[in-house]
Scaffold this active site. Structure first.
Site, PDB file in Angstrom:
ATOM      1  N   CYS A   1       0.826  -1.198   0.000  1.00 51.76           N
ATOM      2  CA  CYS A   1       0.000   0.000   0.000  1.00 51.76           C
ATOM      3  C   CYS A   1       0.868   1.259   0.000  1.00 51.76           C
ATOM      4  CB  CYS A   1      -0.962  -0.054   1.186  1.00 51.76           C
ATOM      5  SG  CYS A   1      -2.316   1.111   1.133  1.00 51.76           S
ATOM      6  N   HIS A   2       0.856   2.035   1.087  1.00 54.49           N
ATOM      7  CA  HIS A   2       1.697   3.233   1.199  1.00 54.49           C
ATOM      8  C   HIS A   2       3.078   2.908   1.779  1.00 54.49           C
ATOM      9  CE1 HIS A   2      -2.227   5.151   0.700  1.00 54.49           C
ATOM     10  NE2 HIS A   2      -1.587   6.269   0.402  1.00 54.49           N
TER      11      HIS A   2
END
Length: 190
Positions: A112-113
């Site tokens: 994800c991030h």
């Protein structure tokens, strides 16, 4: 039957604001394969998880960055959530911790991030990667070759986009962590 990761110790670097399932599911997968998993954070006590926009569970920290020796770990997991990796990017000790895995060629899994932190640690340049779509430009500007795939693996670096990708992410993470060190990170970081 012994797990694929027996005698492996894995660091999960996180702080407040991590996406709950992006920490808990990889930890479960690693432990199911026999790995010793240690939650590493800038501060001791507990860190706060999130379920998208809502607070989720708190997780106990096993070791603080001040006490964590990257040499005592075989691999690294970087969970996502927007707040978590953004805060870690502002922690010089966190960047140094991640950089040590990049330079030594130890496997890294980021979802994800989570790949945001790799940019500051020199772990994105020249790598095939994926992430949450909003990081596409950041990773491209850092020299990564971004792909929209559920999981991308490049010389021991495993990346995925979102919680829906966790089954594929966890499978490739276990496979790469079982293989051990790769030389590809080191060359990209130099």
């Amino acid at each position: 039957m012994a797990g694929k990761l027996e005698k492996k110790t894995v660091a999960v670097l996180a702080t407040d604001g991590f996406e709950q399932v992006e920490l808990t599911e990889p930890v479960k997968a690693l432990r199911n394969e026999g790995a010793e998993v240690r939650i590493v954070a800038p501060q001791g006590g507990q860190i706060q998880g999130w379920n998208h926009h809502d607070k989720a569970d708190r997780v106990d920290v096993d070791v603080t960055l001040d006490q964590a020796d990257p040499g005592s770990f075989d691999a690294l997991v970087l969970p996502g959530g927007v707040i978590n990796p953004d805060a870690l990017r502002l922690e010089p000790k966190a960047i140094d911790f991640v950089r040590s895995f990049v330079q030594s060629g130890k496997p890294i899994a980021a979802i994800c991030h989570g790949p945001w932190t790799l940019i500051d640690a020199g772990g994105a340049k020249g790598k095939r990667m994926t992430s949450w779509p909003s990081l596409k430009a950041d990773l491209g500007n850092a020299g990564a070759n971004w792909e929209d795939s559920e999981v991308v693996t490049d010389q021991g670096l495993v990346t995925s986009r979102k919680p829906d990708d966790l089954p594929a992410f966890c499978r490739k993470m276990v496979e790469e962590f079982a293989e051990g060190r790769h030389g590809g990170h080191r060359h990209a970081a130099e």
